[in-house]
Design a protein around this motif. Structure first.
Motif, mmCIF file in Angstrom:
data_model
loop_
_atom_site.group_PDB
_atom_site.id
_atom_site.type_symbol
_atom_site.label_atom_id
_atom_site.label_comp_id
_atom_site.label_asym_id
_atom_site.label_seq_id
_atom_site.Cartn_x
_atom_site.Cartn_y
_atom_site.Cartn_z
ATOM 1 N N UNK A 143 -35.860 27.958 6.978
ATOM 2 C CA UNK A 143 -37.212 28.499 6.901
ATOM 3 C C UNK A 143 -37.594 29.213 8.189
ATOM 4 N N UNK A 144 -38.451 30.217 8.034
ATOM 5 C CA UNK A 144 -38.881 31.056 9.151
ATOM 6 C C UNK A 144 -40.383 30.925 9.370
ATOM 7 N N UNK A 145 -40.786 30.665 10.617
ATOM 8 C CA UNK A 145 -42.170 30.759 11.050
ATOM 9 C C UNK A 145 -43.115 29.896 10.206
ATOM 10 N N UNK A 146 -44.025 30.498 9.450
ATOM 11 C CA UNK A 146 -44.926 29.747 8.574
ATOM 12 C C UNK A 146 -44.140 28.899 7.577
ATOM 13 N N UNK A 147 -43.052 29.445 7.043
ATOM 14 C CA UNK A 147 -42.216 28.695 6.117
ATOM 15 C C UNK A 147 -41.630 27.452 6.754
ATOM 16 N N UNK A 148 -41.360 27.519 8.065
ATOM 17 C CA UNK A 148 -40.815 26.360 8.776
ATOM 18 C C UNK A 148 -41.863 25.267 8.929
ATOM 19 N N UNK A 149 -43.133 25.639 9.056
ATOM 20 C CA UNK A 149 -44.205 24.637 9.063
ATOM 21 C C UNK A 149 -44.256 23.917 7.716
ATOM 22 N N UNK A 175 -35.007 25.427 11.235
ATOM 23 C CA UNK A 175 -36.314 26.059 11.389
ATOM 24 C C UNK A 175 -36.241 27.163 12.439
ATOM 25 N N UNK A 176 -36.665 28.363 12.057
ATOM 26 C CA UNK A 176 -36.534 29.533 12.922
ATOM 27 C C UNK A 176 -37.895 30.022 13.422
ATOM 28 N N UNK A 177 -37.987 30.230 14.733
ATOM 29 C CA UNK A 177 -39.154 30.873 15.350
ATOM 30 C C UNK A 177 -40.479 30.334 14.831
ATOM 31 N N UNK A 178 -40.660 29.020 14.934
ATOM 32 C CA UNK A 178 -41.887 28.414 14.434
ATOM 33 C C UNK A 178 -42.688 27.805 15.561
ATOM 34 N N UNK A 179 -43.862 27.240 15.222
ATOM 35 C CA UNK A 179 -44.763 26.691 16.233
ATOM 36 C C UNK A 179 -45.737 25.726 15.581
ATOM 37 N N UNK A 180 -46.275 24.802 16.390
ATOM 38 C CA UNK A 180 -47.261 23.833 15.917
ATOM 39 C C UNK A 180 -48.483 23.901 16.823
ATOM 40 N N UNK A 181 -49.668 23.757 16.211
ATOM 41 C CA UNK A 181 -50.911 23.910 16.967
ATOM 42 C C UNK A 181 -51.127 22.813 17.991
ATOM 43 N N UNK A 183 -54.905 31.156 8.599
ATOM 44 C CA UNK A 183 -55.736 29.966 8.820
ATOM 45 C C UNK A 183 -54.889 28.707 8.691
ATOM 46 N N UNK A 184 -54.041 28.669 7.659
ATOM 47 C CA UNK A 184 -53.184 27.495 7.444
ATOM 48 C C UNK A 184 -52.248 27.286 8.626
ATOM 49 N N UNK A 185 -51.618 28.355 9.079
ATOM 50 C CA UNK A 185 -50.675 28.255 10.194
ATOM 51 C C UNK A 185 -51.388 27.868 11.484
ATOM 52 N N UNK A 186 -52.543 28.497 11.739
ATOM 53 C CA UNK A 186 -53.264 28.274 12.991
ATOM 54 C C UNK A 186 -53.735 26.832 13.129
#
Length: 275
Positions: free
Chosen positions: A83-89, A107-113, A200-203
């Protein structure tokens, strides 16, 4: 020992992208894992679900996606998620909420708030370009801008360093990609409303302190101009997960160097399956 890993792949794209955006990487992954089943899933509000409203939380997106996967029989056997980015979340939330479905994830190029500040999760240098793209009505210009923002493929040399120039062949390949992406958007357009609902979901996604029980591989591109590479490093540091980085590659890691990604996946599966 994880014998199911790499046998049943499930692929998830990122923000405002759909399964068709995997492009040439799918046959490359299939050739790397010739006996594996590969399934592409669209997030709510994208692809075959582009007429639906995207939920505004990662948990709701995950639940919707899982219901579809159950209905289609995609998770009768444990899946390995790429999964990439939002998909990895979404993949992370899926592992946390329904661990029996998943045997591992890359998980590729993802992040958590709760681990990285907002100006790294969407790099402040890209704010102006990102806003301009969101408001651009010309599909060709928008997709061309997205390619420039998310991919460094035209600048990556064979040794992994930036190339000094861009060849005519590279330009032609870029135009082919832009045309393909333009066709995707014309056939299954993602609305501006759904794009913002996904943002919004990702943020707002904060997964907390629970580490998934499944093996997790982190991949990132050190030339990512959309999400700072330090975001993957923060996940790696908190949970001591393996992180592998591609010098020069941008946000769309499988586009910039799909062969490198496939090679890392093959090595990771071999190690985990034999451990």
């Amino acid at each position: 020992m994880n014998k199911d890993l790499g046998r049943n792949w499930l692929l998830l794209r990122g923000l405002a992208r759909e399964s068709a955006h995997w492009g040439a990487f799918v046959p490359l992954l299939q050739s790397t894992f010739p006996d594996a089943q590969i399934t592409l899933l669209d997030l709510p509000g994208t692809g075959c679900f582009h007429r639906e409203a995207s939920p505004c939380t990662i948990k709701a997106i995950t639940d919707s996606l899982r219901r579809h996967a159950l209905d289609k029989g995609f998770i009768q056997q444990p899946v390995t998620i790429l999964a990439l980015s939002l998909g990895a979340m979404v993949a992370w939330e899926w592992m946390r909420s329904y661990p029996e479905d998943i045997c591992g994830a890359a998980l590729m190029n993802t992040s958590f708030a709760d681990l990285s500040p907002f100006y790294q999760r969407l790099r402040w240098q890209s704010y102006g370009k990102f806003a301009a793209l969101a408001m651009t009505h010309d599909v060709h210009n928008r997709e061309s801008g997205i390619l420039r923002l998310t991919s460094n493929r035209r600048y990556i040399a064979r040794d992994g360093e930036y190339s000094a120039s861009q060849s005519v062949t590279g330009l032609t390949q870029d135009e082919q990609i832009i045309q393909a992406w333009e066709n995707i958007q014309n056939k299954r357009p993602i609305s501006l409303k759904n794009s913002f609902r996904q943002i919004i979901a990702a943020a707002s996604y904060r997964p907390g302190d629970i580490k998934p029980k499944q093996p997790v591989l982190l991949l990132n591109g050190l030339g990512d101009r959309l999400v700072a590479p330090t975001c993957s490093a923060a996940i790696h540091k908190k949970w001591h997960l393996e992180l592998r980085s591609r010098i020069g590659a941008g946000h769309d890691l499988t586009l910039d160097d799909g062969a490198w990604v496939a090679s890392q996946l093959k090595d990771w599966v071999a190690v985990e399956a034999g451990s």
